[in-house]
Design a protein around this motif. Structure first.
Motif, PDB file in Angstrom:
ATOM      1  N   HIS A  50      -1.537 -14.002  14.284  1.00 54.43           N
ATOM      2  CA  HIS A  50      -0.768 -13.338  15.860  1.00 54.43           C
ATOM      3  C   HIS A  50      -0.366 -13.406  13.468  1.00 54.43           C
ATOM      4  N   LEU A  51       0.023 -14.125  12.879  1.00 55.94           N
ATOM      5  CA  LEU A  51       0.580 -13.634  11.744  1.00 55.94           C
ATOM      6  C   LEU A  51      -0.595 -12.283  10.692  1.00 55.94           C
ATOM      7  N   VAL A  52      -1.861 -12.657  10.807  1.00 57.06           N
ATOM      8  CA  VAL A  52      -3.251 -12.210  10.780  1.00 57.06           C
ATOM      9  C   VAL A  52      -3.192  -9.987  11.243  1.00 57.06           C
ATOM     10  N   LEU A  53      -2.687 -10.380  12.668  1.00 56.43           N
ATOM     11  CA  LEU A  53      -2.916  -9.331  13.323  1.00 56.43           C
ATOM     12  C   LEU A  53      -1.387  -8.487  12.626  1.00 56.43           C
ATOM     13  N   TRP A  54      -0.474  -9.040  12.808  1.00 54.73           N
ATOM     14  CA  TRP A  54       0.939  -8.233  12.073  1.00 54.73           C
ATOM     15  C   TRP A  54       0.587  -7.457  10.187  1.00 54.73           C
ATOM     16  N   PHE A  55      -0.040  -8.319   9.376  1.00 56.23           N
ATOM     17  CA  PHE A  55      -0.265  -8.139   7.971  1.00 56.23           C
ATOM     18  C   PHE A  55      -1.013  -7.137   8.358  1.00 56.23           C
ATOM     19  N   SER A  56      -2.325  -6.520   9.334  1.00 60.10           N
ATOM     20  CA  SER A  56      -3.410  -6.098   9.137  1.00 60.10           C
ATOM     21  C   SER A  56      -2.899  -4.593   9.546  1.00 60.10           C
ATOM     22  N   ILE A  57      -2.024  -4.545  10.140  1.00 52.60           N
ATOM     23  CA  ILE A  57      -1.647  -3.610  10.716  1.00 52.60           C
ATOM     24  C   ILE A  57      -1.337  -2.638   9.420  1.00 52.60           C
ATOM     25  N   GLY A  58      -0.083  -3.489   8.912  1.00 53.00           N
ATOM     26  CA  GLY A  58       0.592  -2.957   7.074  1.00 53.00           C
ATOM     27  C   GLY A  58      -0.348  -2.358   6.659  1.00 53.00           C
ATOM     28  N   SER A  59      -1.361  -3.205   6.292  1.00 49.49           N
ATOM     29  CA  SER A  59      -2.688  -3.406   5.132  1.00 49.49           C
ATOM     30  C   SER A  59      -3.220  -1.533   5.464  1.00 49.49           C
TER      31      SER A  59
ATOM     32  N   GLY B  78      -0.892   0.810   4.408  1.00 48.53           N
ATOM     33  CA  GLY B  78      -0.677   0.983   2.980  1.00 48.53           C
ATOM     34  C   GLY B  78      -2.328   1.101   2.130  1.00 48.53           C
ATOM     35  N   SER B  79      -3.198   0.681   2.558  1.00 50.82           N
ATOM     36  CA  SER B  79      -4.353   1.197   1.801  1.00 50.82           C
ATOM     37  C   SER B  79      -5.492   2.764   2.012  1.00 50.82           C
ATOM     38  N   VAL B  80      -4.172   3.190   2.698  1.00 56.99           N
ATOM     39  CA  VAL B  80      -4.544   4.746   3.182  1.00 56.99           C
ATOM     40  C   VAL B  80      -4.007   5.485   1.639  1.00 56.99           C
ATOM     41  N   VAL B  81      -2.769   5.344   1.372  1.00 55.15           N
ATOM     42  CA  VAL B  81      -1.832   5.698   0.381  1.00 55.15           C
ATOM     43  C   VAL B  81      -2.015   5.159  -0.926  1.00 55.15           C
ATOM     44  N   GLY B  82      -2.525   4.330  -0.607  1.00 60.16           N
ATOM     45  CA  GLY B  82      -3.074   3.663  -2.386  1.00 60.16           C
ATOM     46  C   GLY B  82      -4.676   4.279  -2.725  1.00 60.16           C
TER      47      GLY B  82
ATOM     48  N   LEU C 175       5.781  -6.458   4.496  1.00 66.53           N
ATOM     49  CA  LEU C 175       4.483  -7.056   3.545  1.00 66.53           C
ATOM     50  C   LEU C 175       3.170  -6.373   3.474  1.00 66.53           C
ATOM     51  N   GLY C 176       2.246  -6.176   4.554  1.00 65.28           N
ATOM     52  CA  GLY C 176       0.914  -6.324   4.386  1.00 65.28           C
ATOM     53  C   GLY C 176       0.527  -4.145   3.321  1.00 65.28           C
ATOM     54  N   ALA C 177       1.666  -3.652   4.291  1.00 62.03           N
ATOM     55  CA  ALA C 177       1.920  -2.461   3.679  1.00 62.03           C
ATOM     56  C   ALA C 177       1.867  -2.205   2.149  1.00 62.03           C
ATOM     57  N   LEU C 178       2.754  -2.788   1.908  1.00 63.44           N
ATOM     58  CA  LEU C 178       2.865  -3.256   0.093  1.00 63.44           C
ATOM     59  C   LEU C 178       2.270  -3.617  -0.701  1.00 63.44           C
ATOM     60  N   THR C 179       1.968  -4.913   0.164  1.00 62.49           N
ATOM     61  CA  THR C 179       0.942  -5.442  -1.093  1.00 62.49           C
ATOM     62  C   THR C 179      -0.606  -4.959  -0.732  1.00 62.49           C
ATOM     63  N   SER C 180      -1.249  -3.861   0.688  1.00 66.92           N
ATOM     64  CA  SER C 180      -1.887  -3.227  -0.014  1.00 66.92           C
ATOM     65  C   SER C 180      -2.281  -1.786  -0.688  1.00 66.92           C
ATOM     66  N   PHE C 181      -0.982  -1.085  -0.780  1.00 63.16           N
ATOM     67  CA  PHE C 181      -1.002  -0.490  -2.011  1.00 63.16           C
ATOM     68  C   PHE C 181      -0.738  -0.758  -3.129  1.00 63.16           C
ATOM     69  N   ILE C 182      -0.172  -1.831  -3.492  1.00 61.56           N
ATOM     70  CA  ILE C 182      -0.835  -2.178  -4.768  1.00 61.56           C
ATOM     71  C   ILE C 182      -2.000  -2.485  -5.445  1.00 61.56           C
TER      72      ILE C 182
ATOM     73  N   MET D 127      -4.824  -2.012  -4.452  1.00 66.34           N
ATOM     74  CA  MET D 127      -5.861  -0.331  -4.193  1.00 66.34           C
ATOM     75  C   MET D 127      -5.229   0.128  -5.615  1.00 66.34           C
ATOM     76  N   ILE D 128      -3.974   0.021  -6.514  1.00 66.46           N
ATOM     77  CA  ILE D 128      -4.416  -0.127  -8.181  1.00 66.46           C
ATOM     78  C   ILE D 128      -4.287  -1.040  -9.122  1.00 66.46           C
ATOM     79  N   VAL D 129      -3.841  -2.274  -8.715  1.00 67.20           N
ATOM     80  CA  VAL D 129      -3.980  -3.238  -9.954  1.00 67.20           C
ATOM     81  C   VAL D 129      -5.371  -4.230  -9.132  1.00 67.20           C
ATOM     82  N   GLY D 130      -5.268  -5.213  -7.929  1.00 68.65           N
ATOM     83  CA  GLY D 130      -6.345  -5.573  -7.673  1.00 68.65           C
ATOM     84  C   GLY D 130      -5.914  -6.823  -7.033  1.00 68.65           C
ATOM     85  N   GLY D 131      -5.707  -7.760  -7.820  1.00 68.00           N
ATOM     86  CA  GLY D 131      -5.318  -9.256  -6.717  1.00 68.00           C
ATOM     87  C   GLY D 131      -3.938  -9.170  -7.100  1.00 68.00           C
ATOM     88  N   VAL D 132      -3.726  -8.861  -5.444  1.00 69.03           N
ATOM     89  CA  VAL D 132      -2.130  -9.237  -5.055  1.00 69.03           C
ATOM     90  C   VAL D 132      -2.156 -10.628  -4.167  1.00 69.03           C
TER      91      VAL D 132
END
Length: 252
Positions: free
Chosen positions: A82-91, A94-98, A139-146, A148-153
């Motif tokens: 359940h957590l993974v699903l909602w995290f992935s939606i945000g990811s 964040g990945s598109v923008v990042g 959380l998924g959106a923010l960490t995915s954006f980061i 894309m730029i610096v790698g290991g979040v």
């Protein structure tokens, strides 16, 4: 056999750097499988000092995807999907923008950003990100954006979800599921924006194999070692790698 492999190595990489990265993939996967954290950012730091800057984040994404998938297969039944699903939606957002932002940054900017991020993960306390279940997409959106730029979040995600778990195996398994999905999105978007993964297929393939072997090794020691026992060594390695990146970014 070695001569044939040498022909397939990337022209921009020495044989020593090539085989060093193959071994480091094993070592860092074992660290993450044993401790739950630390291997991904260590691999990032070493890759950033051996690979062309433009190749670091895409290739790190592929290798970390394989490493986390390997970890996920051993801890699948402990995952909170359940957590993974909602995290992935945000990811996804964040990945598109990042990805768009990362492809526009100069090499020196990426080196400085990665160096500062690596120093932060080594020495400073984790950023207090939202940890409640309803904040998983954010959380998924923010960490995915980061990412894309610096790698290991993974350290940021680890710190955010740790309060939600009483069992270490559930924490490590859920983290592996979250990061593997995030890394898969990273690979897809970098490919869309023009990164040619086929030029690096031999190194990627070998790093995926050794990474999986490292996961199997580290899983044995999951309950035997703590982060506190290994952290001093990782801090030294990360600091040296980050210092070189900052030097290259500022003066290189």
């Amino acid at each position: 056999m070695l001569a044939l492999l040498t022909q397939w190595m990337p022209d921009s990489l020495s044989a020593l750097a090539f085989w060093s990265l193959v071994f480091v993939s094993y070592l860092t996967s074992a660290i993450t499988a044993a401790l739950g954290i630390g291997g991904g950012v260590t691999l990032l730091a070493i890759m950033a000092n051996l690979l062309p800057t433009s190749a670091v984040i895409p290739i790190h994404g592929v290798v970390q995807f394989g490493s986390n998938i390997g970890r996920l297969t051993t801890l699948f039944r402990f995952v909170d999907w359940h957590l993974v699903l909602w995290f992935s939606i945000g990811s996804l957002i964040g990945s598109v923008v990042g990805a768009a932002a990362s492809t526009q940054m100069p090499a020196a900017g990426l080196q400085i950003a990665m160096g500062m991020f690596i120093l932060y993960t080594a020495w400073l306390p984790a950023i207090k990100l939202p940890s409640g279940k309803k904040f998983m997409s954010m959380l998924g959106a923010l960490t995915s954006f980061i990412s894309m730029i610096v790698g290991g979040v993974a350290p940021l995600v680890f710190a955010a979800i740790k309060p939600l778990f009483a069992e270490r195996t559930a924490l490590v398994g859920t983290l592996a599921a979250m990061i593997s999905g995030q890394q898969l999105l990273k690979v897809l978007f970098f490919g869309f924006f023009g990164f040619v993964f086929t030029e690096w297929y031999l190194m990627i393939a070998l790093m995926l194999v050794t990474g999986y072997l490292g996961t199997l090794t580290g899983r044995i020691f999951l309950e035997r070692f703590t982060a506190e026992q290994v952290q001093p060594i990782l801090k030294v390695v990360l600091t040296l790698m980050a210092a070189r990146l900052l030097y290259l970014g500022i003066f290189g």
